[in-house]
Design a protein around this motif. Sequence first.
Motif, PDB file in Angstrom:
ATOM      1  N   GLY A 180       1.442  -1.427   0.477  1.00  0.00           N
ATOM      2  CA  GLY A 180       0.583   0.126  -0.085  1.00  0.00           C
ATOM      3  C   GLY A 180       0.393   1.080   0.019  1.00  0.00           C
ATOM      4  O   GLY A 180       2.102   0.980   0.632  1.00  0.00           O
ATOM      5  N   GLY A 181       0.067   2.791   0.186  1.00  0.00           N
ATOM      6  CA  GLY A 181       0.740   3.926  -0.167  1.00  0.00           C
ATOM      7  C   GLY A 181       0.794   3.976  -1.487  1.00  0.00           C
ATOM      8  O   GLY A 181       1.489   3.350  -2.423  1.00  0.00           O
ATOM      9  N   ARG A 182       2.438   4.913  -1.992  1.00  0.00           N
ATOM     10  CA  ARG A 182       3.239   5.580  -2.971  1.00  0.00           C
ATOM     11  C   ARG A 182       4.057   4.239  -3.332  1.00  0.00           C
ATOM     12  O   ARG A 182       4.469   4.265  -4.717  1.00  0.00           O
ATOM     13  CB  ARG A 182       3.566   6.818  -2.452  1.00  0.00           C
ATOM     14  N   LEU A 183       4.886   3.668  -1.989  1.00  0.00           N
ATOM     15  CA  LEU A 183       5.738   3.134  -2.679  1.00  0.00           C
ATOM     16  C   LEU A 183       5.304   1.685  -3.011  1.00  0.00           C
ATOM     17  O   LEU A 183       5.111   0.982  -1.567  1.00  0.00           O
ATOM     18  CB  LEU A 183       6.727   3.264  -1.647  1.00  0.00           C
ATOM     19  N   GLY A 184       6.227   0.725  -3.524  1.00  0.00           N
ATOM     20  CA  GLY A 184       6.218  -0.444  -3.272  1.00  0.00           C
ATOM     21  C   GLY A 184       7.197  -0.515  -3.418  1.00  0.00           C
ATOM     22  O   GLY A 184       8.404  -0.307  -3.308  1.00  0.00           O
ATOM     23  N   VAL A 185       8.059  -2.187  -2.261  1.00  0.00           N
ATOM     24  CA  VAL A 185       8.969  -2.532  -1.752  1.00  0.00           C
ATOM     25  C   VAL A 185       8.769  -4.305  -1.674  1.00  0.00           C
ATOM     26  O   VAL A 185       7.922  -5.109  -1.248  1.00  0.00           O
ATOM     27  CB  VAL A 185       8.722  -2.112  -0.065  1.00  0.00           C
ATOM     28  N   PHE A 186       9.838  -4.221  -2.455  1.00  0.00           N
ATOM     29  CA  PHE A 186      10.267  -5.395  -2.865  1.00  0.00           C
ATOM     30  C   PHE A 186      11.727  -6.519  -2.880  1.00  0.00           C
ATOM     31  O   PHE A 186      12.569  -5.862  -2.572  1.00  0.00           O
ATOM     32  CB  PHE A 186      10.403  -5.755  -4.811  1.00  0.00           C
ATOM     33  N   ARG A 187      11.193  -7.843  -2.459  1.00  0.00           N
ATOM     34  CA  ARG A 187      12.400  -8.597  -1.679  1.00  0.00           C
ATOM     35  C   ARG A 187      13.313  -9.353  -3.318  1.00  0.00           C
ATOM     36  O   ARG A 187      12.408  -9.245  -3.830  1.00  0.00           O
ATOM     37  CB  ARG A 187      12.028  -9.678  -0.452  1.00  0.00           C
TER      38      ARG A 187
ATOM     39  N   VAL B   3      14.132  -3.603  -3.368  1.00  0.00           N
ATOM     40  CA  VAL B   3      13.795  -2.694  -4.222  1.00  0.00           C
ATOM     41  C   VAL B   3      12.671  -1.996  -3.984  1.00  0.00           C
ATOM     42  O   VAL B   3      12.287  -2.172  -3.287  1.00  0.00           O
ATOM     43  CB  VAL B   3      13.979  -3.138  -5.508  1.00  0.00           C
ATOM     44  N   LYS B   4      12.229  -0.737  -3.831  1.00  0.00           N
ATOM     45  CA  LYS B   4      11.489   0.781  -3.691  1.00  0.00           C
ATOM     46  C   LYS B   4      11.469   0.971  -4.791  1.00  0.00           C
ATOM     47  O   LYS B   4      12.816   1.010  -5.662  1.00  0.00           O
ATOM     48  CB  LYS B   4      11.891   1.894  -2.810  1.00  0.00           C
ATOM     49  N   ARG B   5      10.192   1.385  -5.479  1.00  0.00           N
ATOM     50  CA  ARG B   5       9.651   2.075  -6.632  1.00  0.00           C
ATOM     51  C   ARG B   5       8.576   2.642  -6.412  1.00  0.00           C
ATOM     52  O   ARG B   5       7.501   2.156  -5.153  1.00  0.00           O
ATOM     53  CB  ARG B   5       9.850   1.603  -7.668  1.00  0.00           C
ATOM     54  N   PRO B   6       7.907   3.107  -7.091  1.00  0.00           N
ATOM     55  CA  PRO B   6       7.038   4.180  -7.289  1.00  0.00           C
ATOM     56  C   PRO B   6       5.470   3.735  -7.674  1.00  0.00           C
ATOM     57  O   PRO B   6       5.746   2.275  -8.321  1.00  0.00           O
ATOM     58  CB  PRO B   6       6.313   5.560  -7.271  1.00  0.00           C
ATOM     59  N   ASN B   7       4.230   2.884  -7.031  1.00  0.00           N
ATOM     60  CA  ASN B   7       3.169   1.308  -7.512  1.00  0.00           C
ATOM     61  C   ASN B   7       2.626   2.612  -8.921  1.00  0.00           C
ATOM     62  O   ASN B   7       2.391   1.756  -9.539  1.00  0.00           O
ATOM     63  CB  ASN B   7       2.130   1.976  -6.457  1.00  0.00           C
ATOM     64  N   VAL B   8       2.981   4.335  -9.062  1.00  0.00           N
ATOM     65  CA  VAL B   8       2.763   4.602 -10.422  1.00  0.00           C
ATOM     66  C   VAL B   8       3.727   5.129 -10.846  1.00  0.00           C
ATOM     67  O   VAL B   8       4.476   5.974 -10.478  1.00  0.00           O
ATOM     68  CB  VAL B   8       1.255   4.850  -9.739  1.00  0.00           C
ATOM     69  N   THR B   9       4.052   5.138 -12.136  1.00  0.00           N
ATOM     70  CA  THR B   9       5.119   5.487 -12.388  1.00  0.00           C
ATOM     71  C   THR B   9       5.557   6.760 -13.032  1.00  0.00           C
ATOM     72  O   THR B   9       6.632   7.172 -12.018  1.00  0.00           O
ATOM     73  CB  THR B   9       5.813   5.098 -14.614  1.00  0.00           C
ATOM     74  N   ALA B  10       3.854   7.495 -13.169  1.00  0.00           N
ATOM     75  CA  ALA B  10       4.400   8.921 -12.845  1.00  0.00           C
ATOM     76  C   ALA B  10       4.327   9.710 -11.983  1.00  0.00           C
ATOM     77  O   ALA B  10       3.634  10.740 -11.650  1.00  0.00           O
ATOM     78  CB  ALA B  10       3.577   9.442 -14.191  1.00  0.00           C
ATOM     79  N   ASP B  11       4.876   9.159 -11.091  1.00  0.00           N
ATOM     80  CA  ASP B  11       4.133   9.480  -8.783  1.00  0.00           C
ATOM     81  C   ASP B  11       5.166  10.169  -9.081  1.00  0.00           C
ATOM     82  O   ASP B  11       5.960  10.461  -8.670  1.00  0.00           O
ATOM     83  CB  ASP B  11       4.083   7.977  -8.387  1.00  0.00           C
ATOM     84  N   GLY B  12       5.359  11.525  -9.101  1.00  0.00           N
ATOM     85  CA  GLY B  12       6.572  12.578  -9.042  1.00  0.00           C
ATOM     86  C   GLY B  12       6.572  12.689  -7.497  1.00  0.00           C
ATOM     87  O   GLY B  12       7.588  12.735  -7.543  1.00  0.00           O
ATOM     88  N   LEU B  13       5.164  13.080  -6.298  1.00  0.00           N
ATOM     89  CA  LEU B  13       5.475  13.110  -5.138  1.00  0.00           C
ATOM     90  C   LEU B  13       6.636  11.008  -4.987  1.00  0.00           C
ATOM     91  O   LEU B  13       6.892  11.362  -3.679  1.00  0.00           O
ATOM     92  CB  LEU B  13       4.642  12.757  -4.417  1.00  0.00           C
ATOM     93  N   ALA B  14       6.084  10.165  -5.225  1.00  0.00           N
ATOM     94  CA  ALA B  14       7.407   8.974  -4.887  1.00  0.00           C
ATOM     95  C   ALA B  14       8.522   9.480  -5.747  1.00  0.00           C
ATOM     96  O   ALA B  14       9.222   8.405  -4.310  1.00  0.00           O
ATOM     97  CB  ALA B  14       6.600   7.461  -5.661  1.00  0.00           C
TER      98      ALA B  14
ATOM     99  N   ASP C  71      13.157   3.474   7.152  1.00  0.00           N
ATOM    100  CA  ASP C  71      12.020   4.726   5.697  1.00  0.00           C
ATOM    101  C   ASP C  71      12.797   5.910   6.314  1.00  0.00           C
ATOM    102  O   ASP C  71      12.249   7.198   7.292  1.00  0.00           O
ATOM    103  CB  ASP C  71      10.935   4.333   6.319  1.00  0.00           C
ATOM    104  N   LEU C  72      13.519   6.585   5.344  1.00  0.00           N
ATOM    105  CA  LEU C  72      13.838   7.863   5.949  1.00  0.00           C
ATOM    106  C   LEU C  72      13.467   9.040   4.354  1.00  0.00           C
ATOM    107  O   LEU C  72      13.680  10.256   4.869  1.00  0.00           O
ATOM    108  CB  LEU C  72      15.659   8.020   4.958  1.00  0.00           C
ATOM    109  N   THR C  73      12.096   8.354   4.733  1.00  0.00           N
ATOM    110  CA  THR C  73      11.820   8.784   3.124  1.00  0.00           C
ATOM    111  C   THR C  73      10.379  10.027   3.651  1.00  0.00           C
ATOM    112  O   THR C  73      10.001  11.389   2.530  1.00  0.00           O
ATOM    113  CB  THR C  73      10.527   7.513   2.170  1.00  0.00           C
ATOM    114  N   GLY C  74      10.485  10.193   4.728  1.00  0.00           N
ATOM    115  CA  GLY C  74      10.048  11.305   5.427  1.00  0.00           C
ATOM    116  C   GLY C  74      10.574  12.473   6.268  1.00  0.00           C
ATOM    117  O   GLY C  74      10.261  13.384   6.960  1.00  0.00           O
TER     118      GLY C  74
END
Length: 167
Positions: free
Chosen positions: A1-8, A22-33, A135-138
């Motif tokens: 859930g959320g803006r970022l996908g987290v994958f092992r 690996v962390k990546r935005p759940n939606v490719t064009a998500d500028g905030l992510a 989680d240093l994103t915030g």
Amino acid sequence: GGRLGVFRAAANGDLGPGVYVVKRPNVTADGLARTLLGREAIVARESASPHLLTVLAATSMGDAAESVLPYYEGVSISRLQIAWKKSPPAIQLVLSIARQIASALAALHAAGWLHGQVTARHAIVSPQQHATLIDLTGCRRLASQECDAAWPTPLPAVASPELFAAH
């Protein structure tokens, strides 16, 4: 859930043997992510500590972005708390974990950053009892408008103590 996908992920290529995240935005064009991933990479680079998340590689190409992190074996403190209700831990263990997280926060603050999300789910404890703040994103830059802005206040039961401190 959320803006970022987290994958092992298993290693493939020049990062060496092991398991990674690996962390990546759940939606490719998500500028905030993309911005959050970039912020995490900057904070990790500026705030080295053995008890703080490390970003091994980060990239942003066009609308895509991703970060590669080490996989931290262990469980979050929030999961440990469930087990501790049935069988309380030794006070030495609790103090050791608290010191390790405080060390990570000290490194962040020395580099000019505020974590802002210090909760039991953002700290991982390994089977060897090594604690890592994740989680240093915030993170926000101390002594800047980022800390003066009106940020949404989480419920006090899950808010990090530093949200209520004067900066």
